[in-house]
Design an enzyme around this catalytic site. Structure first.
Site, mmCIF file in Angstrom:
data_model
loop_
_atom_site.group_PDB
_atom_site.id
_atom_site.type_symbol
_atom_site.label_atom_id
_atom_site.label_comp_id
_atom_site.label_asym_id
_atom_site.label_seq_id
_atom_site.Cartn_x
_atom_site.Cartn_y
_atom_site.Cartn_z
ATOM 1 N N LEU A 186 1.273 -28.523 -18.914
ATOM 2 C CA LEU A 186 1.503 -29.863 -19.470
ATOM 3 C C LEU A 186 0.603 -30.869 -18.746
ATOM 4 O O LEU A 186 0.024 -30.567 -17.713
ATOM 5 C CB LEU A 186 2.976 -30.231 -19.300
ATOM 6 N N GLY A 218 -4.626 -37.039 -28.084
ATOM 7 C CA GLY A 218 -5.681 -37.357 -27.127
ATOM 8 C C GLY A 218 -7.096 -37.289 -27.644
ATOM 9 O O GLY A 218 -7.389 -37.598 -28.811
ATOM 10 N N HIS A 241 -3.079 -60.464 6.725
ATOM 11 C CA HIS A 241 -4.365 -60.381 7.417
ATOM 12 C C HIS A 241 -4.312 -59.247 8.434
ATOM 13 O O HIS A 241 -3.318 -59.111 9.131
ATOM 14 C CB HIS A 241 -4.642 -61.700 8.150
#
Ligand code: FAD
Ligand code: NAD
Length: 468
Positions: free
Chosen positions: A38, A146, A446
């Site tokens: 899959l 697809g 930061h």
């Protein structure tokens, strides 16, 4: 005959996400996949294996080029074991595909292996090899079949020397010279993999810039960086023939001035896009219309011309991206459950996983110009960041495009280390219709690369970046 509320054909990131969401919403769900694993293109031969190869080759490049400057000495020669590298990639793929099978079981989704083919709008025949076909009945079906690599009409992909991305993820040797046709996402990601591993890489691109659909500033910067890495580029070249002679591949193209140019290599990667895949689906038997570009036609609810059949992902219009397919899978499941979901296609980010990474969301500068929208630009270079200097990832910048009158962010374009992750902040900001000033006023940890996002926002806000 088994009966389902919904059947999904194709188990890529569109299909399997749709299946999970349908199951979550209480539908009796089946998924049909022609291959034994899959996950579709993305997990088997796309996103995951390409990123595994990008990561491995990045480690190698760091080891041979950058360890020394970090004060790391490695006794003896550092070498690539391609077989092992590809083996690791396959292990990552196998684990990821097994994860999808686990999710199907967990959500009580029935998995059928075989080619799904419509008999009519409610019945799907599933055929595996020479075995007897099996038919299931589904009130609704989601087509998620697809795409496949496309090629040029005169190129014969021999899968040995003239290859697509699928074969490029399985090579037995490092090419000496790989000619890459198409300077898009696949060509640059896989081109960079083999460049790092020691191949000479020549990109032949039809347009006048690489990654031509992204903001032109990104194309320019990425090409500059890749050129420093010794990738060769031939833009505005029209390829007209690709021929194999023994172990040699000869690519002929016409340059901008119409002069014939010849490239000789031992491998040619054809990466000129992908085509929607509907072979064997028998869409017409269900009354599903295919458009003139081979895509399944859908309306805004992703419903096809057959009212109980929907389609998602690469097989329909729009960007061919795993996360776009997944969002569409969720949308259709929710439509079927009677909800009113929505996708803002303008806010689907696009990422190129080269290093530096390239990421973008929203409108490009070219698109804003064409639409006649007045905008301002804030840009900040990565090299001005402490974090970038610490890790020696100095290339790139963050660029923000904001509406000139309202300051609403219209586009985010970035290139640099970790841009693939930084783009998430841009998506959140734009989803909430933030202004550049909103981002400029938010605290960014930061030292991080994310500070470039804040600085670019400051630059867009009255040109008041702090660290440049
Ligand atoms: P797919 O993943 O193509 O799945 C479709 C499935 O349907 C396949 O398993 C196929 O076997 C099956 N199928 C087809 N027809 C039938 C039938 N009749 N019966 C049964 N099964 C059928 N996208 C990103 O967002 N990020 C990335 O980093 C990225 N990297 C990529 C790298 C490469 C090398 C490639 C090739 C693609 C990459 N993509 C990436 C694109 C991404 O893989 C696709 O956009 C995504 O897989 C599309 O999902 P999908 O579900 O629509 O289709
Ligand atoms: P692409 O559309 O990204 O790039 C194709 C390139 O080939 C373009 O630059 C195009 O101008 C060029 N081209 C087209 N015809 C040509 C010709 N005749 N000669 C020379 N150049 C030519 O397609 P791709 O790189 O093949 O990738 C396919 C799809 O897979 C893309 O839609 C992409 O979205 C998806 N993908 C995504 C990722 C990611 O998200 N990181 C990675 C790989 C693939």
């Amino acid at each position: 005959m088994s009966q389902y509320d919904v059947a999904i054909i194709g188990s890529g990131p569109g299909g399997y996400v749709a299946a999970i969401r349908c199951a979550q919403l209480g539908m009796k769900t089946a998924i049909i996949e022609k291959y034994s694993t899959l996950g579709g293109t993305c997990l088997n031969v796309g996103c995951i294996p390409s990123k595994a190869m990008l990561d491995s080759s990045h480690h190698y490049e760091d080891a041979i080029k950058h360890f020394e400057e970090h004060g790391i000495e490695v006794p003896g020669e550092i070498k690539v074991n391609l077989e092992k590298m590809i083996g690791r990639k396959q292990a990552v793929v196998d684990q990821t595909c097994a994860g999808v099978k686990f999710l199907m079981d967990k959500n009580k989704i029935d998995v059928f292996e075989g080619i799904g083919s419509f008999k009519n709008a409610t019945h799907i025949e599933i055929k595996k090899g020479k075995g007897k076909p099996h038919t299931i009945e589904a009130k609704n079906t989601i087509i998620a079949t697809g795409s496949k690599p496309s090629t040029l009409p005169f190129i014969k992909i021999d899968k040995e020397r003239i290859i697509t991305s699928t074969e490029a993820l399985e090579l037995k040797e490092i090419p000496k010279h790989m000619i890459v046709i198409g300077g898009g996402v696949i060509g640059l990601e896989l081109g960079q993999v083999y460049k790092r591993l020691g191949a000479e890489v020549t990109v032949v691109e039809y347009m006048d810039r690489i990654i031509p659909t992204m903001d032109a500033a990104l194309s320019k910067e990425l090409m500059k960086v890749l050129k420093k890495q010794k990738v060769k580029f031939n833009l505005s070249h029209k390829v007209k023939s690709v021929e194999r002679k023994g172990n040699e591949v000869i690519v002929k193209a016409d340059d901008k001035k119409g002069r014939e140019v010849e490239f000789k290599g031992d491998y040619c990667l054809v990466s000129v896009g992908r085509r929607p895949y509907t072979d064997g689906l028998n869409a017409e038997a269900a009354g599903v219309k295919i458009d003139d570009r081979g895509r399944v036609e859908v309306n805004e609810h992703l419903q096809t011309s057959a009212s109980n059949i929907y389609a998602i992902g690469d097989v329909i219009k729009g960007a061919m991206l795993a996360h776009k397919a997944g969002e569409e899978g969720t949308l259709v499941a929710e439509v079927l459950a009677g909800q009113k979901p929505h996708i803002d296609y303008n806010l689907i980010p696009g990422v190129v996983y080269t290093w530096p990474e390239v990421a973008a969301v929203g409108k490009t500068e070219e698109e804003l110009k064409e639409a006649g929208i007045e905008y301002k630009v804030g840009q900040f270079p990565m090299r001005a960041l402490g974090r970038a200097r610490a890790s020696m990832d100095l290339d790139g910048f963050v660029k923000i495009l904001a509406d000139k009158a309202t300051d609403e962010i219209l586009g985010f374009h970035m290139i640099g280390a970790r841009a693939a992750d930084l783009i998430a902040e841009a998506v959140v900001a734009m989803e909430y219709r933030a202004s550049a000033e909103d981002i400029a006023r938010m605290s960014h940890a930061h030292p991080t690369f994310a500070e470039a996002v804040k600085e670019a926002a400051l630059a867009a806000t009255e040109n008041r970046a702090l660290h440049i």
